[in-house]
Design a protein around this motif. Structure first.
Motif, mmCIF file in Angstrom:
data_model
loop_
_atom_site.group_PDB
_atom_site.id
_atom_site.type_symbol
_atom_site.label_atom_id
_atom_site.label_comp_id
_atom_site.label_asym_id
_atom_site.label_seq_id
_atom_site.Cartn_x
_atom_site.Cartn_y
_atom_site.Cartn_z
ATOM 1 N N PRO A 600 0.825 -1.215 0.000
ATOM 2 C CA PRO A 600 0.000 0.000 0.000
ATOM 3 C C PRO A 600 0.854 1.257 0.000
ATOM 4 N N MET A 601 0.229 2.359 -0.341
ATOM 5 C CA MET A 601 0.915 3.651 -0.405
ATOM 6 C C MET A 601 1.660 3.965 0.886
ATOM 7 N N TYR A 602 1.069 3.601 2.026
ATOM 8 C CA TYR A 602 1.696 3.905 3.301
ATOM 9 C C TYR A 602 2.671 2.851 3.767
ATOM 10 N N GLY A 603 2.820 1.767 3.011
ATOM 11 C CA GLY A 603 3.786 0.750 3.360
ATOM 12 C C GLY A 603 3.490 0.110 4.701
ATOM 13 N N ASP A 604 4.550 -0.080 5.475
ATOM 14 C CA ASP A 604 4.444 -0.692 6.800
ATOM 15 C C ASP A 604 3.853 0.336 7.758
ATOM 16 N N TRP A 605 2.553 0.266 7.935
ATOM 17 C CA TRP A 605 1.805 1.284 8.679
ATOM 18 C C TRP A 605 0.595 0.615 9.294
ATOM 19 N N PRO A 606 0.005 1.164 10.346
ATOM 20 C CA PRO A 606 -1.198 0.541 10.901
ATOM 21 C C PRO A 606 -2.219 0.208 9.824
ATOM 22 N N GLY A 607 -2.660 -1.021 9.825
ATOM 23 C CA GLY A 607 -3.537 -1.522 8.776
ATOM 24 C C GLY A 607 -2.817 -2.492 7.854
ATOM 25 N N PHE A 608 -1.493 -2.587 7.989
ATOM 26 C CA PHE A 608 -0.698 -3.490 7.144
ATOM 27 C C PHE A 608 -0.196 -4.697 7.944
ATOM 28 N N LEU A 609 0.526 -4.444 9.024
ATOM 29 C CA LEU A 609 1.029 -5.508 9.895
ATOM 30 C C LEU A 609 0.377 -5.368 11.264
#
Length: 618
Positions: A600-609
């Protein structure tokens, strides 16, 4: 570059990339999309995912369910209520247990899709917003999520919750049920941002908390509507969440390929070194490495060499934010910009970065650096200059004519920096007398550097201490010897919430679609109101005016100009001594843990891991 590919799809939307801080941007949307209930809402244009989409683009709908992921956190916790100021809440409760009416996509600039709410409707002038609940929405105990729960949650958070909820709530005139499943919030005046912000409030179960002192800390497990329930709790040591097999939203497109683990566990450790050792021993299955130098040189231990764990670099397209040592201007010694600049001059970033990080990561050069919203080099021009002009007489040097950080030296002592610092201190009334920096009354320039011994989200406690130790040594030629105080997390939070520090470590993620949350960061209310993020004590009419201009902007151009002007006010204000940032996240993880190819655009960010990760079993 994906940002600009997205711009082609929605020409002005991508100019204001969002940050997952539950904040938003400010521009208007086509009235046609605001006059009727819709499945999602974007800050500019239309949501990228149309009604009936199959899954989030960064989620793998074929990801297997099951398994356990074990994550590490520093310090400890004594509360399961992340919505109030009191106590040190366990991480994960507000993420895994409770939900909001709308859900963000971290692959779009502040776009919301209906979660507990089936639809959202906004007045053409944004004077009100109305949400319609999904009929099937349930809490984990099986009871329905009702309009009554929504109204109680909004009112309670707005009046008894953490200060981060209070500012937005003060702009709500009334909240009322408009039907058996619909609720409307009417604002005190039309507001471009509030309809989106209101969609992100956590919805709590009224029956659980009614009649209690909601502002009090508590270890009672909250009943939420999220995919997980609190499973096991060892206060201060660990907390685990177990996936609810009866989760009401498991078949929503938003949840396809999301919430894949049966168990998510967070173990708490005394410091980053203990956390890293736990990862090396296999007790923790993901480790976020914050040091580029360690990443390159210290991963030859058996867990890695025998293939049980791997290294991954996750790119992102988000701004740097601001990280470094913040000076509390509530302390009269730091009230003079010349003093703050002198202390910046004495921080030899070039030497520190090379010594501790091999010079791998670039320095933060402004609050919105690494982004299209960052202040431009040289003098302010065009709309930026127009916005700042009424405040020119009161702005520190560099705000209008351009400000850059000192270059520093390869050697421990930056002699040129010391000379500049001494001259600035002398102008401010401080001179070296008998080896100490003193004022005309003979009072020494003394201050405390307050640190969290457990570290922070972006830096380990040991790394911060190393940075500070080098800095303290560099200050000696100026006749300054600060006092370093190390506290555990609970004590540190208590003191910083009440601004009881002179200088401390500061980390603030900032958005490329910033909005009224900037008042919580830099607004004058935070000078005296406990719990704000205005740790430096900014009381700047110019900053307030730039935030007003940002939130009132009708076009992407006006919005960008206002943020760039705000960036100048903050950066030239010289409140923070910035360090480095990384455009990637460095994650070492168990080899059987996987994540989607689409980042995602935000990379490793809340909502990803850990949300879109999964565990593969043979």
């Amino acid at each position: 570059m994906r940002i600009f590919e997205n711009l082609n799809k929605s020409a002005i939307r991508g100019a204001t990339l969002g940050l997952l801080t539950l904040t938003g941007g400010v521009a208007s949307m086509p009235l046609a999309t605001l006059a009727e209930p819709v499945h999602g809402i974007a800050i500019y244009g239309e949501p990228a995912l149309q009604q009936g989409f199959a899954h989030l683009p960064y989620a793998n709908p074929d990801a297997p369910k099951g398994g356990t992921i074990r994550l590490a956190e520093p310090g400890g916790f004594d509360s399961l209520k992340p919505w109030v100021l009191k106590g040190n809440a366990a991480w994960g409760v507000g993420v895994h247990v409770t939900e909001s009416l709308m859900m963000r996509s971290i692959d779009e600039p502040f776009t919301l899709y209906g979660l507990l709410a089936e639809t959202i409707e906004v007045a053409p002038d944004r004077h009100w917003v109305e949400f319609t609940l999904r009929e099937e929405a349930r809490f984990s105990d099986g009871s329905p999520v009702t309009v009554d729960d929504v109204i109680w949650s909004y009112e309670t958070l707005g009046t008894q919750g953490h200060p981060r909820y209070l500012a937005a709530w003060s702009r709500v005139d009334r909240i009322e049920a408009t039907g058996p499943r619909s609720v409307r919030l009417t604002f005190t005046e039309p507001d471009r941002e509030l309809p989106l912000l209101m969609g992100l409030r956590p919805i709590l179960k009224k029956a659980q908390w009614e009649g209690q002192d909601f502002a009090a800390s508590s270890l009672e497990a909250p009943i939420g509507s999220g995919a997980y329930v609190v499973d096991q709790v060892e206060p201060g040591r660990s907390i685990s969440f177990r996936r609810n097999p009866d989760y009401w939203g498991r078949d929503l497109p938003l949840m396809a390929g999301v919430n894949n683990f049966d168990v998510i566990r967070y173990d708490y450790f005394a410091d980053a070194n203990a956390m890293f050792e736990a990862f090396k021993a296999g007790a923790v299955t993901v480790w976020r490495e914050l040091s580029a130098q360690k990443w390159a040189s210290e991963y030859g231990f058996p867990l890695m060499t025998d293939g049980r764990a791997v290294q991954a670099e996750i790119p992102n397209e988000r701004p740097s934010g601001i990280v470094g040592l913040v000076m509390n201007t509530r302390n009269p010694a730091f009230a003079d910009w010349r003093v703050r600049q002198a202390l910046i001059e004495m921080f030899n970033f070039r030497f520190i970065n090379q010594t501790l990080n091999g010079g791998a990561d670039p320095r933060i050069t402004s609050y919105f650096s690494n982004s299209v919203l960052a202040m431009q080099d040289g003098p302010a021009t065009g709309r930026v200059a127009e916005l700042l002009a009424p405040f020119a007489a009161d702005l520190p040097p560099g705000t209008l004519d351009g400000y850059t950080l000192p270059e520093g030296s390869d050697r421990a002592m930056d002699r040129a920096g010391v000379r500049r610092a001494m001259a600035l201190m002398a102008e401010a009334g401080w001179t070296v007398q008998d080896g100490q920096l003193k004022n005309a009354q003979g009072q020494p320039f003394a201050f405390e550097i307050l640190l969290n011994q457990n570290g922070t989200a972006m830096r380990s406690g040991s790394e911060v201490q190393q940075i500070v130790n080098i800095y303290v040594e560099a200050l000696r030629p100026l006749g300054i010897t600060p006092r370093i105080t190390l506290l555990d997390s609970a004590q540190y939070i208590e003191r910083t919430n009440n601004y009881q520090f002179d200088m401390t470590w500061y980390e603030r993620g900032l958005s490329l679609s910033p909005g009224s949350e900037q008042r919580l960061y830099w607004g004058r209310d935070g000078v005296s109101t406990p719990g704000s993020r205005n740790w430096m004590g900014i009381d700047s009419p110019a900053a307030e005016a730039m935030i007003d201009a940002m939130t009132a902007a009708d076009t992407a151009e006006d919005f960008t100009a206002a943020v760039r002007a705000l960036d100048r006010v903050l950066t030239a204000g010289r409140y923070v001594i910035p360090v480095s940032f990384s455009p990637i996240s460095r994650l070492a993880h168990a080899a059987d843990l996987k994540y989607p190819e689409e980042i995602p655009m935000y990379g490793d960010w809340p909502g990803f891991l850990p949300e879109v990760w999964w565990q593969e079993t043979n």
